[in-house]
Design a protein around this motif. Structure first.
Motif, short mmCIF file in Angstrom:
data_model
loop_
_atom_site.label_atom_id
_atom_site.label_comp_id
_atom_site.label_asym_id
_atom_site.label_seq_id
_atom_site.Cartn_x
_atom_site.Cartn_y
_atom_site.Cartn_z
N ARG A 192 22.18 26.39 50.24
CA ARG A 192 21.82 26.85 51.58
C ARG A 192 20.43 26.37 51.99
NH1 ARG A 192 25.17 27.73 55.16
NH2 ARG A 192 23.51 28.78 56.31
N ARG B 78 27.68 28.95 58.75
CA ARG B 78 27.40 30.35 59.08
C ARG B 78 26.81 30.45 60.47
NH1 ARG B 78 24.57 32.46 53.56
NH2 ARG B 78 22.81 32.54 54.99
N LYS C 273 35.84 31.31 62.84
CA LYS C 273 34.48 31.67 62.44
C LYS C 273 33.72 32.29 63.61
CE LYS C 273 33.55 28.71 58.46
NZ LYS C 273 32.89 29.74 57.62
#
Length: 294
Positions: free
Chosen positions: A136, A164, A193
């Protein structure tokens, strides 16, 4: 009658650690592969015996060697995997080296993993994206998002699979892909998403897929709504009940059933629909006790 190769493969399972180490360097790909499967990494000389197999012309053996070295923590094993990623004799071993290095969780390896994004072999580029998805850190995210411009839809899908909504760049990529990506699967992934966002405007962008040109996308969105079991998506489910494609209507019936809204007063069109797919969905929901027996 057992083949000679089958016999040797079977017998290696009972070999001693010393014999297994010897088999790794025998030059016999079958024996080397069998030895890799059975040799305990704690065996003295394990790393030194496995490392040369990264250069084995047999891709199955080389990949297994990379996989086994990935389970070690030594700097020398990591260095060997980095060399394999850069200079391995086959794309297969380069790919496996990327996966093995990603499992270390070491962010200093991110630029190394990104090297494969420039390979002509699409599976190597995919391996790079999937390996980068384990991180990440900002540079890993940027490298991964650059793959959304690739021609191959599997690579674009992989690049967005771990995206995300709390990262602005990833969010923008999802918003774009939900409407514009040429791949049905990528549009579905991105749209679903977006439905997880706490922002109503972003959720609305995701719901645009219920009117997608592809009936498969529209159906899969209804399947996704059923999985969420959220009555807040009632209007999107009801829109599916009027879809021109019967499979979409059937999926919408199941979505309504998932939130307890499958009844004639809410969705009368479904209960007057004579298509076998819709009738089948109603029958399934009836047997499951979602709607009362007629």
């Amino acid at each position: 009658v057992e083949s000679e190769g089958g016999r040797r493969f079977r017998e290696i399972a009972t070999a001693s650690p010393t014999e297994l180490i010897s088999a790794l360097g025998s030059g016999d790909a079958l024996l080397a592969y069998a030895a890799l499967l059975h040799l305990d990494p704690a065996t003295p000389g394990y790393e030194a015996a496995v490392t040369p197999l990264l250069n084995e012309i047999n891709a199955v053996v080389a990949r297994e060697a990379a996989r086994r070295l990935g389970g070690l923590t030594s700097e020398s094993a990591r260095a060997a995997l980095k060399r394999a990623l850069n200079f391995g004799p086959s794309e297969a071993v380069r790919q496996e080296a990327a996966y093995a290095l990603a499992k270390t969780g070491d962010p200093s390896l991110i630029p190394t993993l990104a090297i494969l994004l420039g390979r002509p072999n699409w599976r190597s580029r995919l391996a790079s994206v999937e390996a980068l998805s384990a991180f990440r850190q900002n540079n890993a995210i940027r490298f991964r998002l650059s793959a959304t411009l690739q021609d191959n839809p599997e690579i674009r899908f992989a690049a967005l699979r771990t995206a995300r909504l709390d990262d602005p760049d990833e969010r923008q990529k999802l918003l774009y892909a939900a409407i514009n990506d040429p791949s049905d699967a990528v549009r579905i992934l991105a749209s679903e998403k977006l439905l997880d966002s706490p922002d109503e405007a972003i959720r609305a962008e995701g719901l645009r897929a219920i009117a997608d040109d592809s009936s498969w996308v529209r159906r899969q969105m209804q399947v996704g709504l059923a999985r969420r079991k959220d009555v807040a998506f009632r209007e999107a489910m009801l829109k599916g009940t009027g879809d021109a494609n019967p499979e979409v209507r059937a999926a919408a019936a199941r979505a309504l059933g998932a939130v307890g809204l499958l009844n004639p007063s809410v969705a009368p069109a479904l209960f007057n629909d004579a298509h076998p797919s819709v009738l089948g969905a109603l029958s399934d929901e009836e047997r499951a006790g979602v709607i009362p027996l007629q």
